[in-house]
Every structure is written in C-alpha cells, then in structure tokens.
Design an enzyme around this catalytic site. Structure first.
Site, short mmCIF file in Angstrom:
data_model
loop_
_atom_site.label_atom_id
_atom_site.label_comp_id
_atom_site.label_asym_id
_atom_site.label_seq_id
_atom_site.Cartn_x
_atom_site.Cartn_y
_atom_site.Cartn_z
N LYS A 184 40.80 33.43 38.35
CA LYS A 184 40.58 34.47 37.81
C LYS A 184 39.81 33.73 36.76
CE LYS A 184 43.21 37.52 36.93
NZ LYS A 184 43.21 39.25 37.22
C1 LIG Z 1 39.18 41.65 40.91
C2 LIG Z 1 40.86 41.72 41.12
N1 LIG Z 1 41.32 42.13 42.62
C3 LIG Z 1 42.71 42.50 42.46
C4 LIG Z 1 43.26 42.40 41.11
C5 LIG Z 1 44.95 42.59 41.83
O1 LIG Z 1 45.69 41.12 42.23
P1 LIG Z 1 46.69 41.59 40.65
O2 LIG Z 1 47.53 42.72 42.35
O3 LIG Z 1 47.67 40.08 41.22
O4 LIG Z 1 47.36 42.37 39.59
C6 LIG Z 1 43.26 41.79 40.29
C7 LIG Z 1 44.08 41.99 38.94
O5 LIG Z 1 44.68 40.91 38.78
C8 LIG Z 1 41.52 41.91 39.78
O6 LIG Z 1 41.41 41.16 38.45
#
Ligand SMILES: Cc1ncc(COP(=O)(O)O)c(C=O)c1O
Length: 322
Positions: free
Chosen positions: A159
């Site tokens: 991220k």
């Molecule tokens: C690009 C992306 N995909 C998927 C997710 C879902 O991830 P999570 O369930 O860990 O929040 C997120 C959010 O964090 C994201 O930014």
C-alpha cells in the site's frame, strides 16, 4: 466526513489534531513516498476492538519492505500498541485507523536511502464508505478504462501512497460516468480488483475470486474466504474474465472501508436479480457480526483496545525491516 479527532500519534507523541502538520517540503507529498494501512475499529460489547490488527500491522511492515525501507524505527508490537493507544485516547470506538510511514527528510534524489521515515497514526469517524443504500441495494460499477498496475511496475502487494494515483484515475472516471465504483482489469485483461476493494463472484454455488498475484492481499478478502468456507461453499482462486462477471449469479466486493457490498449492475448489465444476492447476504451478515465481536469462532480477529498490554516506547534501537 468529519476527520477531526483529539490527537494524532506522531513518532511516539500524541499531538493535538490542529498541530499535526507537516512541512510543504516533505518528500512524501511530492513523490508519493509513503506506505500506509487502512484499518477499522468497531464498537463491541467489550468496547472498541480493532479488526485484524496483527495482520494489518504486518502488512504495513511488508509494504515498507517492498517499497525499499531498510529500517523501521518501531516493532510490530509497538505499532499495534500505538494504534490501540490512539483509538483509546480519541475515545472513538467506531473509527477508521490510518497509520502512515512516510519519507519526511531526504529522498530528493529519488531513493529511500537518503531519507528518514516517520510514522504517524490518525483515527477518524467513518461509518459507511459506499453509502447507506449500498448494503441494502448493492452498487453499480463499470470496467475502468484504466488498467490496474502491472506487478512489475508498481508493487501490488504494497500500500504505497503513490500507487493510489491509479485508483484516483479510475474512481474519478467511474463516478463522473455515474457509477459507484470502478472494476479494474490486470495488464493481461483479467479482472483484478476495484480501487480499494477485492472482488468475488458467485456462480453455481461456488465462491470465486482472482488470485492475489496482481492484486493487494486484502485482509477482508481473507476473512470472507474463511467465512464462505465455513458456510460450506466451495471457494476457488482462479482467473476471472470480464464476461464471467456479466453471467455470475452474484458479484460482491470487499475491503476495510467498504466492508462487504453486493454489485447490482456492471457495465449496464444486471447482475443476477439486480440486488444483493443470497450468498452475498449470508456472508455479509456473518462478516458484519464478526467485526463487532458477535461470532465466537472469529473473536480472535478482534483486538480489544481495553486489553492493551503496554509496550515500552519510543525505542532508540532500530528494528530492521530487511
Ligand atoms: C487496491 C486495494 N485492493 C483491495 C483492498 C482491500 O484490502 P483490505 O481488505 O485489507 O482492506 C484495498 C484496501 O486496503 C485496496 O486499497
């Protein structure tokens, strides 16, 4: 959205909200040189509980490692404790939690080595990302004209703030076109994920999601996978083509901010009955109980803020990331 809180945790200090400011020449602002997490705390019978805090904190460290930070001035245990402390002092049981590790010095030669990372943690009140109606009715999405990151261009397991320009492009376009969310395809043309959510389809009783190879390893995705398996559904990770979405019985997306939301329509094609389907509903109900500590077998996912075990901080010794 009211983002105000009492304190923001910055490098070990609880700084009053209005004083938690950065200089214009912070390199993270200019080059997207920062990594972050998106976490939620929920009000439960035992007070605030941060959902899957261990996994989110470990992913923050993984993002730092992927981005190339070699040293991280905190340990996982200290960051967990700092997050719980931040939720507690702000007296917000239901909140979004945002830790951000950013380059706040150096970095002007485009390397992380010349810089110095800082860590800050904010919390804010954020009840429903995609809107109140989304849960009941499902949302409308389209396939974005923007492709999701190639895994060797931007690191999809991390991220990194800079990566989110791709999400901004896609989501802005979709919203301007009148949709609620964008579905992005990977560079090979298969369904990848949404701008901040992973995606699942349900077909003939099977719950299917794309492999994590080109997408973020969503922690909600993992929770949903466990819940779907426990409910007795066959769960599969396999390539999903655009037209598989159109003929799916149900499609839903999930993420920390969005939680678990059905899709009623994609590219002007009705999905299933055009509303949140029964499998999505079953998974959604259990997930929404689990995040509030109401499902005994998933209670281990809830980290109760009042059960904090003080960890000594700040530390002088640096914990190596690599
Ligand atoms: C690009 C992306 N995909 C998927 C997710 C879902 O991830 P999570 O369930 O860990 O929040 C997120 C959010 O964090 C994201 O930014």
């Amino acid at each position: 959205m009211a983002m105000e809180s009492k304190y923001i945790w910055m490098n070990g200090n609880l700084v009053p909200f209005e004083k938690a400011t950065l200089h214009f020449l912070t390199p993270a602002l200019h080059y997207g040189a920062a990594v972050f997490e998106g976490i939620r705390s929920y009000n439960t019978a035992k007070g605030a509980a941060v959902f899957r805090l261990q996994e989110h904190t470990e992913r923050l460290f993984d993002s730092a490692r992927v981005f190339g930070f070699r040293e991280f001035p905190w340990t996982v245990a200290q960051v967990i404790e700092a997050i719980k402390q931040t939720v507690k002092v702000n007296e917000m049981n239901d909140c979004y939690v945002r830790p951000l590790l950013y380059l706040d010095e150096g970095g002007w030669n485009l390397t992380v080595d010349a810089g110095k990372p800082s860590l800050a943690i904010a919390v804010w009140d954020w009840s429903n990302y995609l809107g109140e109606e989304a849960l009941a009715k499902g949302i409308r999405a389209n396939i974005s004209s923007f492709t999701r990151h190639h895994p060797n261009v931007s690191m999809t397991k991390a991220k990194v703030t800079g990566n989110y320009s791709n999400s901004f492009l896609a989501k802005t376009e979709s919203m301007r076109l009148g949709f609620d969310e964008a579905i992005m395809l990977d560079p090979q043309g298969y369904v990848a994920e949404c701008t901040g959510e992973n995606l699942f389809i349900v077909r003939n009783g099977k719950v299917i999601t794309p492999s994590t190879a080109p997408v973020l390893e969503g922690i909600t995705r993992d929770s949903i996978f466990v819940i779907a398996k426990d409910l007795g559904y066959e769960t599969l990770e396999q390539p999903v083509s655009r037209d598989m979405l159109y003929i799916a019985d149900e499609v839903f997306i999930c993420g920390t901010a969005a939680e678990c939301v059905g899709l009623s329509e994609i590219d002007f094609r009705k999905i299933g009955e055009g509303k949140t389907g029964p499998v999505t509903r079953a998974i959604q109900n259990i997930f929404h109980d689990a995040i509030r500590g109401k499902v005994a077998k998933y209670e281990g996912w809830c980290n109760y803020v009042n059960e904090s075990q003080p960890v000594k901080m700040p530390v002088s010794a640096k914990a190596a990331v690599s």
